[in-house]
Structures are given as C-alpha cells and as structure tokens.
Design a protein around this motif. Structure first.
Motif, mmCIF file in Angstrom:
data_model
loop_
_atom_site.group_PDB
_atom_site.id
_atom_site.type_symbol
_atom_site.label_atom_id
_atom_site.label_comp_id
_atom_site.label_asym_id
_atom_site.label_seq_id
_atom_site.Cartn_x
_atom_site.Cartn_y
_atom_site.Cartn_z
ATOM 1 N N SER C 2 44.697 -37.261 2.870
ATOM 2 C CA SER C 2 45.338 -38.304 2.083
ATOM 3 C C SER C 2 44.837 -38.381 0.647
ATOM 4 O O SER C 2 45.570 -38.745 -0.249
ATOM 5 C CB SER C 2 45.087 -39.626 2.782
ATOM 6 N N ASN C 3 43.586 -38.037 0.396
ATOM 7 C CA ASN C 3 43.027 -38.171 -0.937
ATOM 8 C C ASN C 3 43.024 -36.862 -1.718
ATOM 9 O O ASN C 3 42.433 -36.793 -2.794
ATOM 10 C CB ASN C 3 41.610 -38.743 -0.842
ATOM 11 N N THR C 4 43.644 -35.847 -1.152
ATOM 12 C CA THR C 4 43.717 -34.545 -1.809
ATOM 13 C C THR C 4 45.177 -34.192 -2.055
ATOM 14 O O THR C 4 46.004 -34.302 -1.159
ATOM 15 C CB THR C 4 43.050 -33.467 -0.934
ATOM 16 N N THR C 12 41.180 -33.898 -5.594
ATOM 17 C CA THR C 12 40.718 -34.934 -4.668
ATOM 18 C C THR C 12 40.238 -36.111 -5.508
ATOM 19 O O THR C 12 39.412 -35.921 -6.400
ATOM 20 C CB THR C 12 39.560 -34.416 -3.805
#
Lengths: 312, 312, 312, 312
Positions: C2-4, C12
């Motif tokens: 989700s954060n990449t 990221t």
C-alpha cells in the motif's frame, strides 16, 4: 507467490499428481525466441528416466498452448500442459487418514486443513515436470546469449537393499558475463540458493569452496586477479557482492535420501495413533539421476529472470 | 526489488557507507506492536561490538521517524535513520581507480558503470546495521506470538597473524507452530536460504543434518513420529515440504573469511594493470561475532514476513 | 504494497502528519541521473502554495540522504526526509473520539483498530509532499528521454462563503514515444487511472474524449491516420491497447470538494452518537491549485516506472 | 506483471485469439471453496451472448484442470482451459501488413516488434473470456462472505446503420463490510479504477457522484452520518481514504464505441501508405451487453484479492 518463480521471466506451475493435468505458464519470455522442441522433449526424458521402478509409462508429452506463432515466441504468456494419464489412485487409499514420516503429509494438513492425499497431491515430485518444461524454455532464451548450464551427480552412495539414498549435485554455469545479479537482498547467489532449496528433498547449498571456505584463512581464500580480469582460483564460485564476476558460476546442492522405502513404515493419524504400513505406489531408491535436469531447470529459470530484466 | 526484503512484512534499506545516513523502512508491520527500545539498542550494540580494530566510534543510534504513536505501532510504515557521523573517506582515496581481490569492487562497476568507492559504498557491511534495526522490529512482532530466535558461532578458526578467518553460525527458531511456510517455490527453507545467503560473505547454507544427510540411508534419515506429533530425531531441521512441522527449526550458515587483510594486496585497475597496495580503512580479522545478530535479524525478518500474511 | 508505488522505479512513502517527519525512498532510479535541486524545491513550493489559510509556515525542505554521489544518482536507493516542524496537535484534541463526515476517520478505525487522529495522521494530505519529492526525481529521470508532463486546472467553481469546492485537472504528456505500456492488466491507461485515483479526493478519471466517447458513434470516435503515423484527432488520448501510440497522452481527473468546511459539522462517536463541532486545524477552501503538481508527480512516477523497465 | 491481476488472489491469463487455446491460472484462492459449475457456465454464456453477428459458435466450455478435489478448492492453483475450436484465420489475411485505426495493431508492433495479426492475437477481446472464468471463481469465494456484485448497462446509444456505439456500465457491490481496502497507493477505488480501465475499450471511470462531485460545494457533497454508521447520501460511492465504509460501493465505467465498423476503413502500412479496406472477421455493433459480465468479473477479482489477504 508460492507457485510462481521469478519476477521478470516468471514460471507459474499448477497441478496435482492425480488430477487431470499438471502444467505451467511462462510469462515474461521476450519475443523472438525460437522454440526447440527437441530440447524440450530431451529434458523431459532426462527427468523421466532413472529408476525403472517409478516409471509411470506416461510419455509426459508437453502441449504448448499459447505465446508461440510460427515456432517463435510472441512475448505473450506461454502456457503448457502435461496430462496425467495413468493415475492409479487406489494405491494411496491406505494413506487417506495417515501422515508418513519424512513426508509433507502432516505439514500440508496443518497449513491448509485439507489435502489431496493421492500420490502426494500438489506436494508430489511430479510437480517438477512443469519446472523442467519451464526450464527448457528458459534455456532456449539463454542460449541466444551464449550462457550454458551443466549439472551432474557429484556424490551419491549406493542404496542398501530395501533402503534409499541421497547425494550431492554440482552445477556449473559457463559464459555468464560479469555484472549479472543484484546487490543486497537479491544477490545472484541468494536467488540460486532459494531456487535449489525449493527442489523437493534439497537440504544444503554452497557456492564455490562453500563450507570449506569457512575453514580457510583469508590469504588463501581470496581469489587473486589475472591481468585479463579472470582469477587464479574460484573459491567464491563466480559471484562477488551478489553479482557475477565473469568466472564460471559453480555451486553444489545436497539432497537427503528418498523417504519412501520398502520397509514397514510407522505413520501417525490425526489422533496421534501410530500405525505401521507397507508403502505402495511408485518410488525411486535414489532420485539423484533424475534430479540433475531439475537443478539445471531451476538454474536456468533463475538466470533467465535476471537476463529478462534488461530485455523488454 | 534488490533493496527490499519480504512481501508482507517488508524491509527496504538505503544508504552508502560514507553518505549522510543509512536507514530503512519497515512496511507491513501490524498495528498494536509495543516498541522495545532496549531490544533495539541491544541488538545494535551486538552488531557494533566484536573486533576493536573496526570500531567506528559512532554510537549507531537509531532514530524512529514514523509509524509509531504512544510507543505502539500504527500499522503504517516505520522509517528509521542512522547518521554516518565519522566518515573518514580519505582512507579510501587509493582505491578510487582499483578493484581489490575478493571484494565487490569489480562486479559493481560491471553492473552499474559507476560506484561510490568510499568504504565500499552501498556494498559496505555497514548496510547490515539497517538489517539489524529492521530485524529488531521483526523480533518485537514475533515475540507476541511466542516465537524466539537464537544464533551462535558454531565454529570459527583463530585468525593467524596478519590474516583473517571465517566460520559457521548455527541458528535455532523455537516455538514456531506447525503449518508456517508455503509449498513449491516459497518454501520456508528456501526463503531462509535466500535470507542467509544475502548476508555479506555467506557462502553455504544447510537445514538440519544438511550435507551429512546426503550420505545417510533413508531408514536413518527420516524422522520417526512420537505420538504427540514431535519426532524422535530432527534431521530435516523442522521443515517438511517447505512448511514447519512444529519441531525447532535449525540451520547453519557458512561464512568465508574477511577479504581485507593486513598484507600487501594485489589490485587491478580498469586497464588490467596489477598494483600492490597496503589496505587502509577499518576491518575485522574475524567478523563472526558481530554476524550472529545479523543472522538472527534475517531469520526474524523471514518469519515475520510469513506471519504477517495472516495478520492484516 | 500500500505504501509503495511502482514495480521498477518505486516510491515508498512514510510518515504521519504530526509525527517526527515524513519522507520516502525511491528505489530503481538508474545510475547517472543528474540531480536538479531547483526543480525539487520549485515543485515543493508549488504544492505548498495555494490557499493561505492552510500554509503551515514550514519550509518543507527535502533532505536527500542516500543514493547520490557528486550530485549524480548511483543506482542505489534515494532516501529523503521532510521534518514536521510545526505540529500543533492540540487543535485536534476534540477529534480524538469522533469521526468526521467525508473523512477517512471511520474507515481507518475499521481497518486498523487504531489511528493517529492528529491532523489525519497517515491519511493527511501532508503525505502528498513525499509524492511530490519522489515525482521530482522521476521528472529528472524522464527529462533525459525528452518526455515532459504538464498539468493545469481545467475547471474549478468558486467556493461560496464558508464552503469549499473541487474541480477537474487536465494533464498532458508530450514526447512520449510509441510503444510504452503493457497489454492486458498493466495498460498504461490503467496504471495512470490507479495513480490518479490514489490522490486524496480524486473521484473520476478519463482518457482523451472520456465519458463523451461513450456517446459518439464509432465512425466519429476512431482516430484516422495521417501518413506520418500521427492521427487527425486524439479521442483515445494517445493510448491504444494499453500502449502509447506516439500522440500526446491526455487525461482528466475529477476531485471532490474539500470536506472540512467552516460550518458546524456533525460527527459520530464509537457508540453512534452524533455530535456537532466547529472544525479547528488548517484547511483549504479549494485544493485544486496545489493538487496540480501532485497530478504531475503521479504521472511522472507512473511513466518512470514504465521507462525503468528497459533501463537496468 | 502484465498478464497477472492481483497480488493475493491472482489471475494469470494466456492465449491468442487464433492459437490452440486461451485460459488462465487462479492462484491464492483459499481452500474449501465449493465449485459452482452453473455459475461458471452462466457467466460464460453472458459474455458469449449479445450481438449475433459475432457469435463464434464455440461453446466456450471451460475445462478445470487442477486445484479442485471432490468439487472443492484445495488452496493450490486452479488452472483452466478454453479451446479455440473455430479459428477462421483467413479472414484476417488482408490485415497482415496493415494497422487499422482505433485498434492496438500499431502499438503492439511498436512494443514487441512482431504480433499475431489473426483476430487481434493477444489483444483480442477473446482474452476477456479468461477474465470471466477467473471472475466466476472469485465470485464463488466472495459468496461465502455475503458480498454480491451486480453490473448493468446505464446508458448506450443505438448504433446507426453501418456504425457502432459504446456506452456506460454501472456496477454496485453490496454487503461489503467497512474496513476493506488500503490507504495511500492501494486504495480500493484506485484498484477498481485500474481493473476497469484494463477492460478493452474502457475510457472513463468514476466513483459515486464522480465528475458531478467536482461541481458540488463541500456542504452538499460530504455524506452526513446516520446514527447506525450508514450515511444519508452516498456521493463518495462507499469508499473513504481508499477503504470501504460499509455503504454500497458504486462506480461507473465509460466504454468507447466498437472501432471495427461496416464501412470502408483507412489503414496504414509500415511505410506510412494509407490503404482502404472493407473489414472482414466478426464484430459487434455494440459490445456493452456482453461487457456487463466482464465488469463484474474484474470487480470480483479486485475484491477477492483484498479479501484473500486475511485468508491464508
């Protein structure tokens, strides 16, 4: 990602030992690779040979379903299929409620809650037929770059009567240019180790001088330069910092012995009751001869994955 | 994906040995894990200790930048930073145009066309500080499940005068439940092998009886059941078909000796000219003592990744 | 994941609105890209400007921590940091137990069980500062290929007194060669859609003629050829079958209005009690002006990811 | 990753329009899902129906090859196959050297250097048959959680004589619990947008009030709470901050008209010469009716992927 190997040149395998078929999909193979059907059938035959006792008489013909036009790859996924024609699942009825020693019966049950007990289901060594087919496609891609891969049995004790044996396989990769591999977590040696340890019954892996290197002084270990950028020794096995140095890549994989043997075998049921059976089904006494081509296939898939990164 | 380890509990590391800082981002750590700053600083100290000769006097303090609120994880990325405070890059000036034997100097140049030569740049063992910090976070997550990891030096010859040595480290994972791991390509043993072989100077890996298992008959090798689902021996090292069986997971990693030694060292330049230098900079004679906590960190990251799959 | 963002050129991001810092790591940027610090600070300023009401007086200075040597990229991860210097978290105390309408307060609680309520925590629009910094690095990489990206506000109603507004932003990518993108699931238009819809408050996306194309007959819609392989119209927006055709890539993104407004606001607590508050904190009446550079950043990251596939 | 959709519940498709077969592999489907062959054949029939002109008389029977034992999933990969029985590739001979307007002929050539021109090859809408089969498996998994998906044509102009039309399809997901989706880059709305935009001829996507929301003031747009955590309106379309809020998820996808029409069509050859042809082959005048089930399939695959993350 468990059934997929690789990130750029990717093999996904499917199929249970006694289902309709096994097979795979190779995605990420570049366009323009010429298909060599002889190489494919030769490698399938090498995996099939070995101990006569286990020869399912199936021809293991590989049907190529997609990704190929006029015998050349299109750059689209290459799916292939191997039918399971001789599934004699009755042999396995006594195993439906039992977990054998040394097998993955118990761990699969703990992982999934259910399993196809017939011939090992998905955990069967039959799954490696799809690896060999995928590996043959990887070899076709690598051949255009000049890279060649050769494995052989280095050591394998004779199995005693009614017993089994394992052994060690050496693999050498020639003509790999310097600069292949990645640093930190995706080192070429790390990826080769994972590839080899994913083969059923693999239990050890070493590069170059391997465990012996742990006992050398640094002055002996470090490979001295020649002025043409080759090295006088190859203790590191052709990889430094995770990246190939242009020398042959050399590694060894240890395999534990076959765990199905012609002896009374104490199994366990779900309640912890021990029960002795005589194994049926088909099994080798020593699987090393047929494992050689699997080692080559996994090495080829590993390298094809690295090479495909620069080959859109 | 070279700088990222894991698919669910993921560590991405960054930083060169003589840049502003090294550090990492842990993504995929579940919410609700309590931060143990003592464990973090203890593990950093374990990596820092060892041979006095290489002690950069930097405290290696880890600054946690995000993902934590009231000393508990939020489920968002945890970034951390370790400043490089004592970079004496002049020590490395003589290496700017040279490739040392046994190092990754030549392979990095072949891979990227350029490198930061100061202290090994990205290839420096300093990068492992970020692994240890990430591993400490993984241990915090695993602790809540009862899993514990313990590594130790099993074998390490004394380095001779003006020479160096390597050795073997054993690691044991206790209280890992049965059913952890994946079949086929993502076997727990395959992932552990890749994790270990990604550590600088790792050159061999074996599970349980390892290379010795290749010489055993099957009747001796296969681990017999007890009625409580433990086994009488643990030759397989606690993993079958890639999945844990509830026994301790045991493996060994071989490390080659340190390749920087206090002796005249023949390097090569871009034109293939050999030139002898006396190495400057800081280096250990034996790196095994400080590698123990790196082995634990990589094992913890591997297991946290498997455990995080069921922990959204 | 989700954060990449991205698979080859990957960003990221990390950080909460009122934590110590936000930032990011760009991995997969090729070696040899020259850093343009002016472009970086200009883009940060474009995001920072806009409605005076929300101007945190923080300069949003981006510290580059790694991956750069002599102002040129090394091919290793580029980490960057933006300190949070003016966190006035008291403004948010009244929100600790409440979920606002139109915000992600309730959904984060359902997803993670806990949240950092201060200024939106991880869900804050402040996270987009890391996207802009990463996007600036992507632009530096793309510039060497001649690709340029330009976004602008196409439509944005004036916000009424004590109310807020949204609008539509158009983005055009010029000089993108034909042949960029992938077929089937990774179509360039699909990746652009995901990139745009990941921006806070995005609610619609269309390529070229977009929703209007749904009302055209085929004879009008299909773009006729010129003999130089350009087309007479560009209804498709420069992409066919997921792959660029050499025409400008044109798309529009719709953004819903700001949901924090200067009016009594009915919130809900964990027991379903409704409670009216007057919002504190800082907020825009219209965020479109500062969103333009975020649209460009996400487009640049998307294209850099496709371009990096052929740039090891 | 172009031929694979999803990261946990993953569909990989393969096959060219006029090759031996098309098909797919679903990996990551949990064990224990009961196979509903009626749902599978119904959905295949929904895709097959529609405009009589294009009805290849093939039954599009889906053969399930693996991953199923006693009509229940094993947790192992589910491979399936659809044979291409009526390939009349002569229809396409005139296209071998030509690129049609509005098609992906030119962009595939630019991307791969070669293509299978027969019926569009890999770019053919026939590929969507594999999506529908995979989507049916996703629906079986989702059904056990109560989630249901329903799409319908919202708007579709009548095609004029010898012309074609597109239109808009609405999709509603009911009974999706709150808390599904991820923040930042993997927002549920971003993933749905990518899923929809990956469908051939998709050209626009909007959630809830969509482009209309860009013209609303915030006081009208933001959905006010009811005390049972539902909202009085659903302008956001059931997703906030990328995560579901428990309301129905509602979105609309715009499709451009069919680009093959019964009119003289000006194509281009590799030298830039324009040549007018009369299209042969089979094609719809309007593809919206058969696209409805493809929208449902892609929505089901998207949701199954999110749900599978917590379902080892």
């Amino acid at each position: 990602m468990s059934n997929t190997f690789g990130t750029h040149f990717r093999l996904t395998t499917f199929g249970e030992s006694h289902g309709a078929a096994i097979g795979g999909v190779v995605d990420g193979c570049p366009a323009g690779i010429v298909i060599d059907r002889q190489l494919l059938s030769d490698d399938m035959a090498r995996r099939h040979a070995g101990n006569a006792a286990t020869s399912r008489r199936e021809p293991d013909e590989v049907e190529l379903l997609s990704g190929i036009y006029e015998e050349t790859t299109l750059g689209t996924p290459i799916a292939f299929l191997i039918r399971n024609s001789q599934a004699r699942s009755d042999d396995y009825d006594q195993l439906k409620e039992l977990c054998r020693p040394g097998h993955a019966d118990y761990t699969y049950l703990q992982r999934y809650g259910r399993r196809d007990h017939r011939g090992g289901g998905r955990a069967s060594a039959r799954e490696t037929a799809a690896r060999v087919a995928g590996g043959a496609l990887a070899k076709m891609m690598l051949r255009s770059t000049g890279i060649s891969i050769q494995a052989q049995v280095a050591e394998s004790p004779s199995p005693a009567d009614h017993d089994s044996s394992g052994g060690i396989i050496t693999c050498t990769i020639d003509h790999l240019p310097a600069g292949i591999g990645d640093p930190i977590f995706d080192k070429l040696n790390a990826r080769l180790a994972a590839a080899m340890m994913s083969i059923p019954s693999a239990i050890g892996f070493e590069m170059g001088a391997g465990f012996e290197a742990a006992r050398m002084p640094g002055s002996q270990y470090r490979d001295a330069w020649n002025s043409d950028f080759t090295t006088r020794t190859n203790h590191c096995g052709g990889i430094q910092g995770g990246i190939s140095n242009g020398m042959p890549v050399v590694f060894r994989t240890a395999f534990h012995p076959v765990v199905t043997i012609d002896q009374p075998t104490e199994c366990i049921d779900a309640n912890g009751n021990l029960k002795t059976i005589i194994p049926g089904g088909r099994h080798d006494q020593c699987h090393l001869p047929r494992t050689v081509v699997i080692v080559e296939a996994m090495a080829a898939l590993t390298l094809a994955d690295f090479m495909a990164r620069t080959n859109p």
